[in-house]
Enzyme design. Structure first.
Site, mmCIF file in Angstrom:
data_model
loop_
_atom_site.group_PDB
_atom_site.id
_atom_site.type_symbol
_atom_site.label_atom_id
_atom_site.label_comp_id
_atom_site.label_asym_id
_atom_site.label_seq_id
_atom_site.Cartn_x
_atom_site.Cartn_y
_atom_site.Cartn_z
ATOM 1 N N GLN A 293 33.601 29.978 22.893
ATOM 2 C CA GLN A 293 33.657 30.383 24.272
ATOM 3 C C GLN A 293 35.001 29.402 24.835
ATOM 4 O OE1 GLN A 293 29.930 29.400 26.454
ATOM 5 N NE2 GLN A 293 29.100 30.739 24.798
ATOM 6 N N CYS A 294 35.293 28.389 24.424
ATOM 7 C CA CYS A 294 36.430 27.791 24.982
ATOM 8 C C CYS A 294 37.911 28.530 24.561
ATOM 9 C CB CYS A 294 36.721 26.460 24.074
ATOM 10 S SG CYS A 294 35.263 25.249 24.487
ATOM 11 N N ASP B 178 43.372 44.817 32.674
ATOM 12 C CA ASP B 178 42.229 44.215 32.344
ATOM 13 C C ASP B 178 41.577 44.148 31.003
ATOM 14 O OD1 ASP B 178 41.547 43.802 35.068
ATOM 15 O OD2 ASP B 178 40.516 45.713 35.369
ATOM 16 N N THR C 80 47.326 49.038 37.136
ATOM 17 C CA THR C 80 47.838 48.783 38.594
ATOM 18 C C THR C 80 49.253 48.916 38.767
ATOM 19 O OG1 THR C 80 45.993 47.022 38.793
ATOM 20 C CG2 THR C 80 47.893 46.834 40.016
HETATM 21 N N1 ASP Z 1 41.844 47.488 36.768
HETATM 22 C C1 ASP Z 1 43.406 47.590 36.506
HETATM 23 C C2 ASP Z 1 43.457 47.874 35.023
HETATM 24 O O1 ASP Z 1 43.284 47.224 34.017
HETATM 25 C C3 ASP Z 1 43.880 46.311 36.693
HETATM 26 C C4 ASP Z 1 45.444 46.083 36.179
HETATM 27 O O2 ASP Z 1 46.031 46.921 35.813
HETATM 28 O O3 ASP Z 1 45.820 45.064 36.548
HETATM 29 O O4 ASP Z 1 43.704 49.132 34.711
#
Ligand code: ASP
Length: 351
Positions: A287-288, A100, A24
């Protein structure tokens, strides 16, 4: 692949290489309104301060920047290769990466870069650099400042970390836990390595000590035949069998309840036992977000010890998957493999 180095600033004592993978951070909206990555040249235009930070800066960009949801084992190998190739020329590395899968990449790099004694800091942004309220500028500038901080010529940080929203985290302890807040990352089971306010406060007790004699060795033998199975009340035998008896599967991260508990149904335990006897390595993680697996604490986890499930202690799922992939690829001694999975090899879990 040809990764060209572009100089951004040639004045300053410390030399940092920025590796731009996408995310992003540098995205713009395409014709349909979705966010897609654009090239690093435009990122530099948006942060002119990069030229006046007093740090010698150069950048390498992935030829086609990616959304990190598309990251592959090949991309990890390329990152390892870029760092190895430029290791002696730079004092540290800042990797711009999508949020991500940043915790997976940070975990994998922490295991791949054996003998690392320079900072490798991953950062990114929740909002693109072009938007007015973007967190991109602060994240990058502080990551660069941390990567260039030294005492007596030695770096303060000499491990793989994530810097995000004013906190520095150990890479293989980090998880993305929020998708729409700036505070996207946490490391529930390990203290912050630093906090950035007016000044940057380093947590020297938590940081890995600098090792003058360490020599970098990049491990690129990664076994992709690993998967993650998250159990839930009501999960069927069919679903479990379909996952753990998948063709060629060699390693399984089993995400269990609380402190490592599972259903004690015969069909479930028989499945696990049959798979382990057939050679599958199963690593139990909770999972915690916080706390740890303690096999045997409850009746519902005692049997896991008996069938040969390994305890991942307080490791994250991201680090567990990366560690399994790397050790199944690089450790041929089965006893050592099992031993290394249940003990810390690079600060990813408590001893
Ligand atoms: N979908 C984007 C990625 O992981 C989300 C981000 O960068 O915050 O490349």
């Amino acid at each position: 692949m040809n990764f060209e180095v572009v100089n951004i600033n040639e004045v300053g004592d410390r030399r940092i290489l920025i590796i731009y993978t996408g995310g992003t951070f540098g995205m713009v909206r395409d014709e349909s309104g979705s966010l897609a990555p654009f090239d690093f040249g435009q990122v530099v235009e948006k942060i002119p301060e990069l030229k006046s930070l007093g740090i010698q800066l150069a950048a390498i960009s992935f030829p086609t920047p990616i959304d990190s949801s598309n990251v592959t084992i090949e991309d990890w190998k390329n990152l390892g290769w870029i760092i190895a190739k430029h290791y002696d020329q730079y004092d540290g590395f800042v990797i711009l990466h999508g949020t991500d899968t940043m915790a997976y990449t940070a975990s994998m790099l922490s295991f791949m870069l054996e003998g690392l004694n320079k900072p490798v800091i991953l950062t990114g942004a929740q909002m693109p650099i072009g938007s007015v309220r973007s967190d991109a500028r602060e994240n990058l500038i502080t990551a660069l400042e941390i990567a260039s901080t030294e005492t007596n010529g030695n770096p303060i940080v000499s491990e793989v970390c994530i810097y995000f929203n004013f906190i520095l985290l150990r890479g293989n302890r980090s998880q993305k836990i929020r998708s729409s807040q700036f505070a996207a990352f946490e490391s529930e089971n390990y203290p912050y390595l630093a906090e950035a306010g007016i000044s940057i406060e380093f947590n020297h007790n938590a940081l890995r000590p600098f090792d003058q004699n360490a020599t970098l060795r990049v491990i690129t033998e990664i076994n992709p035949n690993v998967t993650i199975l998250k159990i839930f009340p009501g999960i069927t035998e069919n679903a479990v069998r379909g996952t753990i008896f998948a063709n060629n599967l060699e390693g399984l991260v089993l995400e269990t309840f609380g402190s490592g508990n599972t259903m004690k149904s015969d069909w479930f335990l028989n499945c696990l036992s049959e798979a382990i006897e057939g050679g599958l390595v199963i690593l139990n993680v909770s999972q915690c977000l916080g706390g740890e697996v303690m096999q045997g604490r409850y009746e519902t986890s005692k049997k896991l010890n008996e069938v040969g499930v390994l305890s991942g202690g307080d490791i994250t799922t991201e680090a567990a998957a990366a560690k399994l992939m790397l050790l199944l690829g690089s450790e041929s001694d089965q006893t050592m493999l099992r031993k290394k999975l249940t003990m810390p090899i690079n600060g990813e879990m408590d001893a």
